[in-house]
Scaffold this motif. Sequence first.
Motif, mmCIF file in Angstrom:
data_model
loop_
_atom_site.group_PDB
_atom_site.id
_atom_site.type_symbol
_atom_site.label_atom_id
_atom_site.label_comp_id
_atom_site.label_asym_id
_atom_site.label_seq_id
_atom_site.Cartn_x
_atom_site.Cartn_y
_atom_site.Cartn_z
ATOM 1 N N ARG A 54 7.626 -7.186 1.630
ATOM 2 C CA ARG A 54 7.634 -5.772 1.262
ATOM 3 C C ARG A 54 6.542 -5.557 0.238
ATOM 4 O O ARG A 54 6.508 -6.211 -0.793
ATOM 5 N N LEU A 57 4.978 0.231 0.002
ATOM 6 C CA LEU A 57 5.744 1.200 0.775
ATOM 7 C C LEU A 57 7.198 0.753 0.885
ATOM 8 O O LEU A 57 7.480 -0.441 0.934
ATOM 9 N N PRO A 58 8.121 1.701 0.950
ATOM 10 C CA PRO A 58 9.556 1.361 0.884
ATOM 11 C C PRO A 58 10.146 0.901 2.226
ATOM 12 O O PRO A 58 11.051 1.523 2.771
ATOM 13 N N TYR A 59 9.603 -0.175 2.771
ATOM 14 C CA TYR A 59 10.188 -0.771 3.974
ATOM 15 C C TYR A 59 9.918 -2.266 3.968
ATOM 16 O O TYR A 59 8.926 -2.731 3.429
ATOM 17 N N GLY A 122 0.046 7.264 9.868
ATOM 18 C CA GLY A 122 0.256 6.301 8.805
ATOM 19 C C GLY A 122 -0.721 5.142 8.778
ATOM 20 O O GLY A 122 -0.741 4.372 7.814
ATOM 21 N N VAL A 125 -2.630 4.360 5.591
ATOM 22 C CA VAL A 125 -1.708 3.980 4.524
ATOM 23 C C VAL A 125 -1.195 2.560 4.766
ATOM 24 O O VAL A 125 -1.100 1.758 3.834
ATOM 25 N N PHE A 126 -0.873 2.227 6.016
ATOM 26 C CA PHE A 126 -0.395 0.877 6.332
ATOM 27 C C PHE A 126 -1.482 -0.157 6.047
ATOM 28 O O PHE A 126 -1.202 -1.240 5.525
ATOM 29 N N ASN A 129 -1.729 -0.567 2.319
ATOM 30 C CA ASN A 129 -0.568 -1.332 1.864
ATOM 31 C C ASN A 129 -0.806 -2.828 2.078
ATOM 32 O O ASN A 129 -0.507 -3.644 1.203
#
Length: 148
Positions: A54, A57-59, A122, A125-126, A129
Amino acid sequence: MDWTHYRFRSRWTLPAPPALVYAALERAEDYPRWWRQVREVDRIDDTSGAIRIRSLLPYDVTFTAREVRRDPAAGVLEIAMSGDIDGWARWTITGNGAGSLARYEQVVTVNKPLLRRFAVPGRPVFRANHWLMMRSGRRGLRGHLQAV
C-alpha cells in the motif's frame, strides 16, 4: 491500448557492493522492515509468498509472488505475480563504481476491480503512486544497507 497494463522501470544507485544489495533484495520477507509500503510478506513455501502493499492511495494490492529466477552470479532476481496484479518483476544488480546499480523492471496487468474501474482517469495517479513507492523503497534500502 490496454489501460490496465503497466510497465515500470526504476534505477537505484546504492552505496554498497552488489553482493550485499543482492542479499538484501533476495530476502523479501524482510522488505517490511525497510520498505514501509510493503506491509506484509508471508512465506508460502521455499519459492513463493503472499505480499500486501500500500502506497499513498487508500487501497491495498495483494498478490502471490513465485520465484522464477534466482541467479546471484548474474545479479538477477525475478518473480511471477498473480492476484490483484498479474505479471512479472525483476531486479538486476550490477557494480557501479564503489557501489551498486539496482535496476527494477515490472510488467503487470491490473485485476483489482477498483483499479480497473478507474483505469483511464486514474492512470497518471496510479503511476505517480508507484513512483513514490519506489522512491521510498530506495531510501529505505539505502538506510538498511548503511545499518548492516
